[in-house]
Every structure is written in C-alpha cells, then in structure tokens.
Scaffold this motif. Structure first.
Motif, PDB file in Angstrom:
ATOM      1  N   ARG A  65      13.391  37.029   7.457  1.00 18.74           N
ATOM      2  CA  ARG A  65      12.637  37.488   8.612  1.00 18.74           C
ATOM      3  C   ARG A  65      13.176  36.959   9.939  1.00 18.74           C
ATOM      4  O   ARG A  65      12.408  36.631  10.842  1.00 18.74           O
ATOM      5  CB  ARG A  65      11.160  37.101   8.496  1.00 18.74           C
ATOM      6  N   THR A 102       1.138  41.078  10.635  1.00 14.67           N
ATOM      7  CA  THR A 102       2.166  40.171  11.145  1.00 14.67           C
ATOM      8  C   THR A 102       3.428  40.941  11.506  1.00 14.67           C
ATOM      9  O   THR A 102       3.973  40.791  12.602  1.00 14.67           O
ATOM     10  CB  THR A 102       2.525  39.124  10.074  1.00 14.67           C
ATOM     11  N   ASP A 136      -4.273  43.417   4.914  1.00 17.17           N
ATOM     12  CA  ASP A 136      -3.917  43.685   6.311  1.00 17.17           C
ATOM     13  C   ASP A 136      -5.155  44.005   7.137  1.00 17.17           C
ATOM     14  O   ASP A 136      -5.353  43.487   8.225  1.00 17.17           O
ATOM     15  CB  ASP A 136      -2.958  44.882   6.413  1.00 17.17           C
ATOM     16  N   VAL A 137      -5.991  44.909   6.567  1.00  9.69           N
ATOM     17  CA  VAL A 137      -7.198  45.293   7.284  1.00  9.69           C
ATOM     18  C   VAL A 137      -8.151  44.113   7.377  1.00  9.69           C
ATOM     19  O   VAL A 137      -8.789  43.883   8.400  1.00  9.69           O
ATOM     20  CB  VAL A 137      -7.865  46.508   6.601  1.00  9.69           C
ATOM     21  N   THR A 157       0.255  34.203  11.350  1.00 13.07           N
ATOM     22  CA  THR A 157      -0.504  35.084  12.228  1.00 13.07           C
ATOM     23  C   THR A 157      -1.977  34.690  12.240  1.00 13.07           C
ATOM     24  O   THR A 157      -2.611  34.624  13.294  1.00 13.07           O
ATOM     25  CB  THR A 157      -0.414  36.542  11.734  1.00 13.07           C
ATOM     26  N   ALA A 202      -7.176  42.065  10.153  1.00 15.06           N
ATOM     27  CA  ALA A 202      -7.546  42.701  11.417  1.00 15.06           C
ATOM     28  C   ALA A 202      -9.029  42.492  11.698  1.00 15.06           C
ATOM     29  O   ALA A 202      -9.438  42.162  12.810  1.00 15.06           O
ATOM     30  CB  ALA A 202      -7.225  44.192  11.374  1.00 15.06           C
ATOM     31  N   GLN A 203      -9.834  42.653  10.656  1.00 18.79           N
ATOM     32  CA  GLN A 203     -11.280  42.528  10.847  1.00 18.79           C
ATOM     33  C   GLN A 203     -11.700  41.099  11.139  1.00 18.79           C
ATOM     34  O   GLN A 203     -12.697  40.850  11.805  1.00 18.79           O
ATOM     35  CB  GLN A 203     -12.017  43.037   9.603  1.00 18.79           C
ATOM     36  N   VAL A 260      -7.772  46.193  16.640  1.00 15.53           N
ATOM     37  CA  VAL A 260      -7.396  44.805  16.878  1.00 15.53           C
ATOM     38  C   VAL A 260      -7.144  44.531  18.361  1.00 15.53           C
ATOM     39  O   VAL A 260      -7.683  43.586  18.926  1.00 15.53           O
ATOM     40  CB  VAL A 260      -6.157  44.417  16.034  1.00 15.53           C
ATOM     41  N   GLN A 273      -9.982  39.140  12.911  1.00 13.74           N
ATOM     42  CA  GLN A 273      -9.688  38.943  14.325  1.00 13.74           C
ATOM     43  C   GLN A 273     -10.743  39.599  15.202  1.00 13.74           C
ATOM     44  O   GLN A 273     -11.105  39.076  16.240  1.00 13.74           O
ATOM     45  CB  GLN A 273      -8.306  39.513  14.644  1.00 13.74           C
ATOM     46  N   ASP A 282      -3.946  41.709  -4.009  1.00 13.39           N
ATOM     47  CA  ASP A 282      -3.633  42.059  -2.628  1.00 13.39           C
ATOM     48  C   ASP A 282      -4.889  42.487  -1.885  1.00 13.39           C
ATOM     49  O   ASP A 282      -4.901  42.626  -0.697  1.00 13.39           O
ATOM     50  CB  ASP A 282      -2.599  43.188  -2.616  1.00 13.39           C
ATOM     51  N   THR A 298      -7.738  46.052   2.063  1.00 12.05           N
ATOM     52  CA  THR A 298      -6.388  45.538   1.889  1.00 12.05           C
ATOM     53  C   THR A 298      -6.297  44.299   2.767  1.00 12.05           C
ATOM     54  O   THR A 298      -7.025  44.174   3.751  1.00 12.05           O
ATOM     55  CB  THR A 298      -5.331  46.556   2.344  1.00 12.05           C
ATOM     56  N   LYS A 316       8.926  27.818  -0.003  1.00 10.46           N
ATOM     57  CA  LYS A 316       9.012  27.559   1.428  1.00 10.46           C
ATOM     58  C   LYS A 316       8.994  28.865   2.232  1.00 10.46           C
ATOM     59  O   LYS A 316       8.250  28.999   3.195  1.00 10.46           O
ATOM     60  CB  LYS A 316      10.290  26.771   1.732  1.00 10.46           C
ATOM     61  N   THR A 317       9.792  29.854   1.815  1.00  6.63           N
ATOM     62  CA  THR A 317       9.902  31.053   2.645  1.00  6.63           C
ATOM     63  C   THR A 317       8.804  32.065   2.380  1.00  6.63           C
ATOM     64  O   THR A 317       8.239  32.620   3.311  1.00  6.63           O
ATOM     65  CB  THR A 317      11.252  31.750   2.449  1.00  6.63           C
ATOM     66  N   ALA A 326       2.187  35.771   3.461  1.00  9.56           N
ATOM     67  CA  ALA A 326       3.122  36.147   4.519  1.00  9.56           C
ATOM     68  C   ALA A 326       2.469  36.156   5.896  1.00  9.56           C
ATOM     69  O   ALA A 326       3.140  36.074   6.913  1.00  9.56           O
ATOM     70  CB  ALA A 326       3.722  37.517   4.221  1.00  9.56           C
ATOM     71  N   ASP A 327       1.152  36.293   5.923  1.00 11.44           N
ATOM     72  CA  ASP A 327       0.464  36.404   7.209  1.00 11.44           C
ATOM     73  C   ASP A 327      -0.164  35.097   7.657  1.00 11.44           C
ATOM     74  O   ASP A 327      -0.944  35.058   8.610  1.00 11.44           O
ATOM     75  CB  ASP A 327      -0.611  37.500   7.128  1.00 11.44           C
TER      76      ASP A 327
END
Lengths: 303, 305, 341
Positions: free
Chosen positions: A73, A263, C62-63, C85, C66-67, B147, C69, C6, C60, C131-132, C81-82
């Motif tokens: 990334r 992200t 992702d949503v 963020t 978002a919610q 968002v 936030q 997920d 999901t 780590k990644t 992964a997020d």
C-alpha cells in the motif's frame, strides 16, 4: 439541421443513388465513421488500451502476481508509478495484466453473444410459426435462470476460469440481442420494401442478408456495446462471489472489488482510480464506437 | 413449459457440488458422531431418497401451491419469498420508474435535438453512468453523502426502532439513485436510438410535409419506437425484480438477491428452486405482456401466437 | 462479501446459539433477516441493564465503519485493514482482544507427510503478514492448543527461512512436478490477501500451486472426497480447554465423523491426548498435554498461522464496553453498557 430539428429527408437521396453505383457501401460507411470525432476518439482510445495491455507487461519490470509485502500500500513513486496494492504488488503491472483478462472476457463474451443472438433472433422473427415459438421458449427458459446460480454451478463443475466466464456470460447475454433482433424483424417483415422483395420472389437468404440483418444491426450494435460493458462489469460482480478470475491473476474487476473499503476510498486513490478509469475508458470507447458504427451503416442518415 | 422449467431448475440446483446436509451440521459438532447427525439431517430433509422420487414429491406439493420449507431456517419458502418481495419491489420498482421517468424525456429530446449540446450532454452522462460498476457507485455514494456530507443515511430501511414512511423514503434515496442512474443511462440510449430510427423514416417526412408540427411528428415517432423499448423492458423487469445482490448487500437491504445467494451458498435447495420458479414466472408474465403490448403499440405486428 | 467474518459485526449466527437470547440481559423483539435484530432489555435479568434497546445490524464492515463515523452505530467490528482509519476518527475508541480461534492452512495429511508440512510452514513469513495485513493485531500460533498452561515452553517456532524451507522440502520427497490447488472460501479481505502472499511464498520454494476459490458446500464436498490439497480454516473456540482442539486432531474424528478435515493421524498423539482429556485435575493433566503438544508441534498437524485479534470500535458515548475476542463472550457483560455524553 433545419428549423424543425428533424432530420431532413431530401439530402439523403444522393447517397442512396451513390450507394447503388458510385461508391461501395463499405467504403462509404467507413467515410462516414471517420467523420465522426467521438467515434474516432473511441477507436483510438480502445486501440491504445489494447496496445498497452498487449505490450505493457513486456515493458514492466515487475510481475503482476508477486510483490514485496514490506512495501504494501505504498503511494506512487519512481519505483512503482502507480504505487502498490495491499500485499505489495506493483499496481501498474496489475493494471496491464488485469486489462488482458478484462478485455478478453468483455469482448469475446459480447461478440459471441451478439453473433449467436442476431442470427437466432433474426431467423426466429422472420420465419415465425413453430420455429419462432420454440426459439422464443428456449430464450425464455434461458432468461428465467438466475445468472448468479448458473455461474456458481458452472464454477463448481468446470472450475472457475477465464474461458468458463466467457462462455457463461455469452450464454447468458445472447438471448438479449436475440430478443432485440426478433422484435425489429417482426416489425420489418411487415414493411413495404421487405414485402415487395418477397413478392418479387427474392430468396429467403437474400432477404435476410440484404434487408433484415442491415435493419437489425443498428439496434443490435447499440445493444452489443452495452453487452461489452455488461460483461466487463459482470466480471467485477462475479469476483464478489469467488467465481470470477482466480487470484493471484488480476482483472480490473477484482482490483476494483479489492478497493471497496472506506480507507482505500478516502486515502489510497492509486488503488481504485487506475482500474476504475480503465473500465470506464473501455466502456466509454466501446459505446462511442458502437454509436459511430451504427450511424455509419445506417443508410437513412445523411452524411 | 412449466414442467420443463421445474425439471431444469431441480436438476441444475442438484448439479452444483456439495451436500446441504453436510453444510447444515457444524464441522466440529459432536466429535465422533457427526456422521450420524449428517445422516439424520439427510433423512429429515428427504435427501436420502433417489432424486426422481424427490422430484415427484416436490412437484406434487408444488402443484398444490406448496414450495416446501427452507433447509436452513425451516420457514415456508412461499412466505420467505413474500417477505422479500415487498422490499425488492419497493427498491427496484422505484428505481425502474424513476429511471424511465428520466430516460424517456431525455432520450426523446436527445434524438430530436440530435448533435446539439443537449444530445452530447445526455450521451456523455449516460455513458459515464453505465461505465461505473454499481457497487463502486454505491460505495462512493455512501462515502460522499453519508460520511462526508452527512445528508443521507448510509444503509438499512429504517433508523433503528423506527418504521414510519418518511424514514423509509429517506433511506430509499441513496440505493434508488444508484440503481435508477443505471436504468436511466441504459434506457436513454435505447430510446434515443429507437427514436432516431423512426425519425429517419419516410412517414415522418410525409407527416412533416403535410404540415404537422414537430411535436406531433415526435409523438408519432415515439409511438413507433416503442417496439424495441417494450422488448428491452420485458427483459429488464424480471431481472430487476430478482433483486440486485450487490446493491442490496452494500445498503443492507433485505431483498431477493441476498436471499438467493445465501441460499445458494448453503445449498438450500427448496429456497433456490422456489426463487428460480419466481423468476421464471416473472419472465413468462413479462413476455406475454410484451407480446400483447406489441400489438397495441404497433398494429402492423401479427403475433405468431 | 459473503464471509460472515467480513460482516461487521454485531450479528453472527453464533449469537443465536447462545442461551442469553432468552435468559440474558436482552430479549429479542424483532428479527429482519439480512438486516437487523432488535433487542430490548430484559427486566428479569439478575442485574439492572444499562441500555433500553439494542439493535444488532448486519452490515459490510465498510458501511459499518462509515456509520460509526456518522454516529449511526455505536459499536462495530472493524476489518484489520481499516484500523488506522478508524483510529483516526474522532469520538471512536478502538479496543481489541485475541479471538478464541486461529487461522490455519489445513493440508490433506494423507497426501502431505509431516516433513512436507514443516517445510511449507517454514516458507511462510508470518511475522510480516501480521505486521502488514493485521496492523500487528494478531498473535503467532505454533500449536493447535490455545490454552497457555497446556503448552511446553520449547515448541519449535518454525521461523521464516526461505532457503531452509526449500532444502527441507527437497529432502522430504515432495513431488515438485505436480500442480496442487489451494481452495478456500473467498470474501474476507485479510484472509484473501494473506493467502495470496502465502501462495507466492510457496511458489518461491518451487511448489506448483494454484488458487481455487470455492463456496462452503464445494469445500466440504472436496474434503469429503479427499480431492483437495490445501484449504483454509479459521475461527473456533479453543481457549477454554485443550480438549476442544481434539475435535480436529484425533484420528477417530476424521471427517465426516468429526471435524478433523486435514485427516491428521498419529497414534502416539491420540493415546496421549485421550489420556490427558480423561485426567480431571489440571495439575495432573498439564504435563500430559505438554507431551501431546510437543508431538503435534513436531508433526505440524495443521499449518498454523496466527490468532487475529477481534478489533472493536466503539463510540465514546458507549460506556463500560470491554472488548472480547470471541463471539461467545462478546455480549457477556452487555448489561453493564451505558449510553452517555
């Protein structure tokens, strides 16, 4: 254009007469196509993409399937022009490699579907009667099978692969162009010039090739460009279900699919913009080409 | 006809590898005795009988209007479909209607004002809309409107605990827009191309020559361009009412698509076949309607049926 | 998108298997499939319950993020992964705990002997993966037992060493000419990414391996027919007692009789593990477990990867929230939760 803004008729007449004698229709169509800037631009863009996808991988120093996890990334840099993905693979190499897959699937599936669909639909609409009823039923049945189910079943039996995707997409898409072709032929065969041809004793093959196929083509060409878009986009949707292109092989669809996270969307545009733009440009240029071809072969239109 | 579809579905579903009884019993349930549990499940679901016998039993109850019971949730399949029908029709129906409401005027204007700025703009927008995958558009929509701008809810049908209509409409905006945009884009192209086809015909010139105004001529052309449009619609509606798996998933909308995919994954045969029959019936109805409509919009068509 | 891992969240099937749906702090008032479960507080619960109504949503991740936030959600499970963020969001607290299971590659042990499995494990750079891909939020695992007291201190850690792995594989009599397949149920970003990396690492030591994404039913069918080479497995609840791991280790639990889908079989291990499981006192059983663990560690019964932590993101309005790694416990002290400020 005249004040009524309707295509004015008379100026079409000279072309019709020239078509009969002076200039071969194919060259005339080509001439009309070349005068259409959007269509030319579409063809150029598509050609550039095809060339990039064919020769790009040979020029790229990176393998599209192998990456360095440490650099995962990372943003675009001198070493990686388009940055790297979630497991450190070079994004540019993947865009090239993904394009090979996506373009192959999109165009072959659409081409196969349109050729089969137009022939079947035209004949079905022309002959009518029992043949039409049987073909229409086959089309109905094919259309009534939910596509996702078919793809999963085939992926299970044959194993997910690119040829499988092409055949399944074509099998699912051909009835659409067949239906469109049939609908047009149903209307065409009642029109005066077709009936005249029939009364004058023209052979069926002649009528089909000379009158029906040209009449059907404009509608089908427009549908075909949408089918290419459909196939390219379906490939993306199917990778959702794990029945699409298998990793580590890239496709624009699965690259975009990998980017559906807040992200990535908000802070890593290099992951979704390139495949997004590639899909976008493909669909856009195909449609421009479709419009251009339609206008070029549509003899009723003035140049 | 119906029998062929029923047999086809029944066989197709069973062609997929995997055994529903195996998927129903958790993999680490009752170590050592799991095999017996699977066997019991298979007997309970009637899967131990030969496939032709299974078919006869299933088809028999089908004729009585009984679609069977879900392997995994044990709900009646008919009820399951009905539960999903409402939200699906609401979402997809609104999207289709909205899309057509946009596409018809835009398509006609684009054709009539061919090669003008309006035509180019309509063409550009529709192509752009078609070129973006729906899941990506949905994600972008959530990101921008929910968002960043915080003007629309991101997913679901209602706010938690609420159930009033205003709330529902509010939640419909984003998913319907995403779907309607795709519909509008595709149909603008179909309508424009159909209109151009008609506008180039001799009868339009005749009408214009006889002194008809542009509006009347356009309406004439539109009426005659309906044939291919009806064909496309007949294809679109069943596919649309089968749900949009991806958009439903992202917006957490309890529609047909999600139900079907989930059923497929656990090989819930009665639900899959029930769903398949639902789609088949939709396709048949829409085709019949289309054939009837052909004769209405274009009296020249003698239908073969 | 279909992997339940997920789906953020708050809702999994495991939750419904829990007795606390009826006896716990909350009772269910409405269930909308694929959408949400409405809960209200149970007035008869042994303790006063802090929140009147609780809604569990299927979204999901992702949503869900978002919610979180936008404030529509107060608690969500977050994809690794997020992590960054979500941590950067204002008004959101991130906490995590090890899950009760672990991710592993299940090899078809009838095709691949212990020597091959040891080489394949050595070829995987698990530390860098953690780590990644997991932002460091995962713990290395070198045994199928997750209970600390049952593990000896001198387990082989199979540290990553590509050259060593290659020579180990060459010495093991592995057939390099064949093409092998790796099948798994795709849809969970971190797993899909890890598998892609592992396939690369195996190819680097000369293994001719292809990815094959399948759905759950196909995976089970291939396991049953023993047609598969490698598959992927995760989850489970193994922290309570080492005996829980025997479901996939004992010869007698070989699929379809039990959950031993890798067909691991070692009579010495079976004997020791059965003896340990039959010993009641922990003090007496621990040394036997350790002996069994040693054998299992040497055999590489499963190609263990790591135990990813379950990462929860909670709005700062939600008070008294404690992160639990496994779903059996995730809502154990939900009655203490309060909404404030």
């Amino acid at each position: 254009m005249t004040t009524t803004n309707l295509p004015s008729g008379p100026s079409a007449a000279p072309i019709r007469s020239s078509r009969r004698g002076l200039v071969p229709p194919g060259r005339l169509a080509l001439r009309r196509y070349v005068r259409n800037p959007a269509a030319v631009a579409g063809a150029v863009v598509l050609l550039v993409m095809v060339l990039a996808v064919v020769f790009g991988p040979m020029l790229s120093p990176y393998s599209p399937d192998v990456g360095e996890l440490i650099t995962a990334r990372s943003a675009p840099s001198a070493a990686h022009w388009l940055g790297t993905d979630a497991i450190g693979r070079d994004q540019l190499a993947r865009v090239f490699a993904g394009g090979r897959v996506s373009l192959t699937v999109g165009f072959l599936a659409a081409l196969l579907a349109v050729v089969v669909g137009t022939l079947v639909g035209t004949l079905s609409g022309w002959f009518g009667g029992v043949a039409d009823a049987v073909i229409s039923r086959i089309i109905d049945i094919l259309l009534s099978v939910p596509p996702v189910l078919v793809i999963i079943v085939f992926a299970g039996i044959l194993g997910p692969s690119v040829p499988m995707l092409i055949i399944v997409f074509a099998a699912l898409l051909w009835p659409q162009s067949a239906r469109i072709a049939r609908g047009v032929v149903l209307s065409l065969r009642e029109q005066e010039f077709v009936q005249a041809a029939r009364v004058l004793g023209s052979r069926t093959a002649y009528i089909v090739v000379r009158h029906l196929i040209p009449g059907v083509l404009p509608a089908v060409v427009v549908a075909a460009t949408i089918l290419v878009a459909d196939a390219v986009l379906s490939e993306a949707a199917v990778s959702f279900l794990g029945a699409g292109v298998q990793p580590p092989q890239a496709s624009w669809g699965n690259m975009l699919n990998d980017s559906k996270s807040i992200t990535v969307l908000s802070s890593m545009p290099w992951l979704w913009l390139p495949p997004g733009i590639a899909i976008f440009a493909t669909v856009l240029s195909t449609m421009a080409i479709g419009d251009g071809v339609r206008d070029a072969i549509d003899t009723r239109r003035n140049a | 006809m119906f029998l062929i579809i029923a047999v086809g579905l029944f066989v197709l579903v069973r062609l997929a590898p995997g055994d529903p009884a195996e998927t129903l019993v958790p993999i680490d349930a009752a170590p050592g005795q799991r095999e017996e549990l699977v066997k019991a499940a298979r007997e309970q679901l009637g899967l131990d009988k030969p496939v032709p016998v299974q078919f006869v039993l299933w088809f028999g109850s089908l004729l009585k209007g009984d679609l069977g019971y879900s392997f995994s949730t044990h709900q009646a399949v008919g009820q399951l479909l009905l539960d999903r029908l409402g939200p699906t029709v609401l979402l997809m129906g609104s999207a289709l209607v909205l899309g057509l409401l946009i596409a018809i005027p835009v398509g006609i204007i684009a054709a009539v004002r061919r090669d003008t700025f309006v035509d180019a703009a309509a063409g550009t927008v529709s192509v752009i809309a078609l070129a973006i995958p729906s899941f990506f558009l949905a994600m972008l929509g959530i990101y921008v409107f929910a968002v960043k701008l915080r003007v629309l809810p991101s997913a679901g049908m209602y706010f938690s605990g609420e159930s009033d209509v205003g709330d529902l409409l509010y939640h419909l905006i984003l998913p319907v827009s995403v779907l309607a945009l795709a519909v509008a884009a595709a149909f603008t192209r179909y309508i424009r191309s159909g209109m151009l086809e008609q506008l180039g015909q001799d009868y339009i010139r005749a009408i214009v020559a006889k002194g008809a105004g542009p509006f009347r001529a356009t309406m004439h052309a539109f009426r005659n361009s309906l044939i291919p449009l009806v064909t496309v619609l007949a294809l679109y509606i069943p596919a649309f009412l089968s749900g949009a798996v991806v958009v439903e998933q992202i917006f957490s909308w309890p529609g047909m698509g999600q139900m079907a995919v989930n059923a497929l994954i656990v090989r819930d045969y009665p639900v899959i076949t029930g769903f398949g029959l639902y789609v088949a019936v939709l396709v048949l109805i829409c085709n019949l309607l289309a054939d009837v409509l052909y004769t209405v919009v274009d009296p020249r068509v003698r239908t073969a049926r | 998108m279909l992997g339940s891992a997920d789906k953020a969240g708050l809702l999994t099937n495991e939750f419904f298997n829990l007795p606390n749906v009826g006896m716990g702090p909350y009772t269910m008032t409405k269930f909308t499939p694929d959408q949400e479960v409405d809960l209200k507080k149970n007035p008869h619960f042994r303790e006063p319950v802090g929140i009147d109504k609780l809604y569990l949503k299927m979204l999901t991740s992702d949503v869900a993020e978002a919610q979180l936030q936008t404030g529509e959600l107060d608690l969500a499970q977050v994809a690794p992964a997020d992590l960054a963020t979500v941590q950067a969001m204002s008004g959101v607290k991130v906490s995590s705990a090890p899950s009760a299971g672990f991710l592993r590659i299940v090899s078809n042990d009838e095709k691949f002997p212990a020597a091959v499995r040891r080489a394949l494990l050595t070829a995987i750079d698990r530390k860098t993966l953690i780590k990644t891909i997991y932002g460091g939020k995962a713990d290395l695992v070198n045994s199928s037992f997750l209970t600390k007291w049952a593990l000896p201190s001198d387990l082989d850690t199979y540290a990553f060493d590509e050259a060593k792995a290659k020579s180990m594989l060459q010495a093991s009599g592995f057939d390099f000419s064949k093409t092998y397949s790796f099948e798994w149920v795709a849809g969970t970003a971190d797993r899909d990414q890890a598998i892609n990396v592992i396939l690369q690492e195996w190819q680097a030591i000369g293994v001719n391996i292809k990815a094959k994404q399948v759905d759950g039913a196909t995976q089970l069918a291939d396991i049953k027919s023993k047609a598969y080479d490698f598959t992927f497995s995760g989850g489970g609840t193994y922290t309570m007692d080492p005996a829980t791991s025997l479901a996939f280790l004992l010869t007698s639990n070989a699929y379809p009789a039990g959950g031993n889908v890798g067909y691991y079989s070692n009579p010495d291990f079976d004997a020791l593990a059965s003896k340990a499981a039959g010993t009641v006192a922990k003090a007496d059983s621990a040394p036997i477990w350790k002996q069994a663990a040693k054998i299992e560690n040497k055999d590489v019964a499963e190609i263990w990867l790591y135990d990813p932590q379950t990462v929860w993101a909670a709005s700062s309005k939600l008070q008294n929230f404690t992160a639990y790694g496994d779903f059996t416990n995730a809502f154990a002290d939900a009655y203490k939760w309060k909404i404030g400020g």
